[in-house]
Motif scaffolding. Structure first.
Motif, PDB file in Angstrom:
ATOM      1  N   ASP A 130       0.836  -1.197   0.000  1.00 12.30           N
ATOM      2  CA  ASP A 130       0.000   0.000   0.000  1.00 12.30           C
ATOM      3  C   ASP A 130       0.873   1.250   0.000  1.00 12.30           C
ATOM      4  O   ASP A 130       2.095   1.165   0.181  1.00 12.30           O
ATOM      5  N   ALA A 131       0.249   2.382  -0.245  1.00 10.13           N
ATOM      6  CA  ALA A 131       0.951   3.665  -0.299  1.00 10.13           C
ATOM      7  C   ALA A 131       0.120   4.703   0.431  1.00 10.13           C
ATOM      8  O   ALA A 131      -1.098   4.770   0.267  1.00 10.13           O
ATOM      9  N   VAL A 132       0.811   5.513   1.233  1.00 11.85           N
ATOM     10  CA  VAL A 132       0.169   6.590   1.983  1.00 11.85           C
ATOM     11  C   VAL A 132       0.825   7.905   1.572  1.00 11.85           C
ATOM     12  O   VAL A 132       2.055   8.009   1.564  1.00 11.85           O
ATOM     13  N   ASP A 133       0.004   8.882   1.223  1.00 11.10           N
ATOM     14  CA  ASP A 133       0.504  10.215   0.886  1.00 11.10           C
ATOM     15  C   ASP A 133       0.989  10.870   2.171  1.00 11.10           C
ATOM     16  O   ASP A 133       0.228  11.019   3.128  1.00 11.10           O
ATOM     17  N   LEU A 134       2.262  11.260   2.197  1.00 13.76           N
ATOM     18  CA  LEU A 134       2.832  11.832   3.418  1.00 13.76           C
ATOM     19  C   LEU A 134       2.264  13.199   3.768  1.00 13.76           C
ATOM     20  O   LEU A 134       2.284  13.602   4.923  1.00 13.76           O
ATOM     21  N   ARG A 135       1.756  13.920   2.787  1.00 18.45           N
ATOM     22  CA  ARG A 135       1.186  15.249   3.065  1.00 18.45           C
ATOM     23  C   ARG A 135      -0.215  15.147   3.650  1.00 18.45           C
ATOM     24  O   ARG A 135      -0.544  15.803   4.626  1.00 18.45           O
ATOM     25  N   THR A 136      -1.055  14.302   3.048  1.00 19.45           N
ATOM     26  CA  THR A 136      -2.456  14.223   3.468  1.00 19.45           C
ATOM     27  C   THR A 136      -2.733  13.078   4.440  1.00 19.45           C
ATOM     28  O   THR A 136      -3.806  13.017   5.031  1.00 19.45           O
ATOM     29  N   LYS A 137      -1.794  12.151   4.545  1.00 23.22           N
ATOM     30  CA  LYS A 137      -1.931  10.940   5.374  1.00 23.22           C
ATOM     31  C   LYS A 137      -3.022   9.998   4.852  1.00 23.22           C
ATOM     32  O   LYS A 137      -3.454   9.087   5.549  1.00 23.22           O
ATOM     33  N   GLU A 138      -3.453  10.204   3.617  1.00 20.52           N
ATOM     34  CA  GLU A 138      -4.465   9.337   3.001  1.00 20.52           C
ATOM     35  C   GLU A 138      -3.819   8.119   2.366  1.00 20.52           C
ATOM     36  O   GLU A 138      -2.747   8.219   1.779  1.00 20.52           O
ATOM     37  N   GLU A 139      -4.517   6.992   2.469  1.00 20.94           N
ATOM     38  CA  GLU A 139      -4.078   5.810   1.746  1.00 20.94           C
ATOM     39  C   GLU A 139      -4.432   6.025   0.272  1.00 20.94           C
ATOM     40  O   GLU A 139      -5.591   6.197  -0.075  1.00 20.94           O
TER      41      GLU A 139
END
Length: 110
Positions: free
Chosen positions: A94-103
């Protein structure tokens, strides 16, 4: 009560030596995906962050995390394996956006 075994690596050299050379992972299916996709990227792009290996009651849980500098995503490869019958119970990337913390992305591999 079963003994809990935990390995935690947050330095590339330790991870490389213990997991990739000495074979502490004991999860060839996850290691194959790790080598094929994540470790094939240049280190400037895909930076190793940590690896946690925990075994309890015959179940091995592994999580390996990287920072993808191209997308600024936190990439995780994780899975569970039964050490009793050597079967893979689950394997996910999986990948999480570091800015928004969204998966942003999740793919079930097994």
């Amino acid at each position: 009560m079963d003994q809990i075994t935990v390995h935690h690596f947050n330095q590339w050299d330790d991870f490389e030596q213990k997991v990739l050379v000495e074979g502490v992972l004991v999860f060839p299916e996850l290691e194959a995906v790790l080598r094929q996709y994540l470790l094939s990227q240049p280190r400037e792009v895909m930076e190793f962050k940590e690896c946690i290996i925990k075994e309890e009651e015959g179940i091995r849980n592994v999580e390996v995390a990287f920072h993808d500098h191209r997308s600024d995503y936190y990439i995780r490869l994780w899975g569970q394996k039964s050490m009793k019958d050597d079967s893979v119970l689950e394997m996910v990337v999986d990948a999480v956006d570091l800015r928004t913390k969204e998966e942003i992305y999740k793919r079930q591999l097994v």
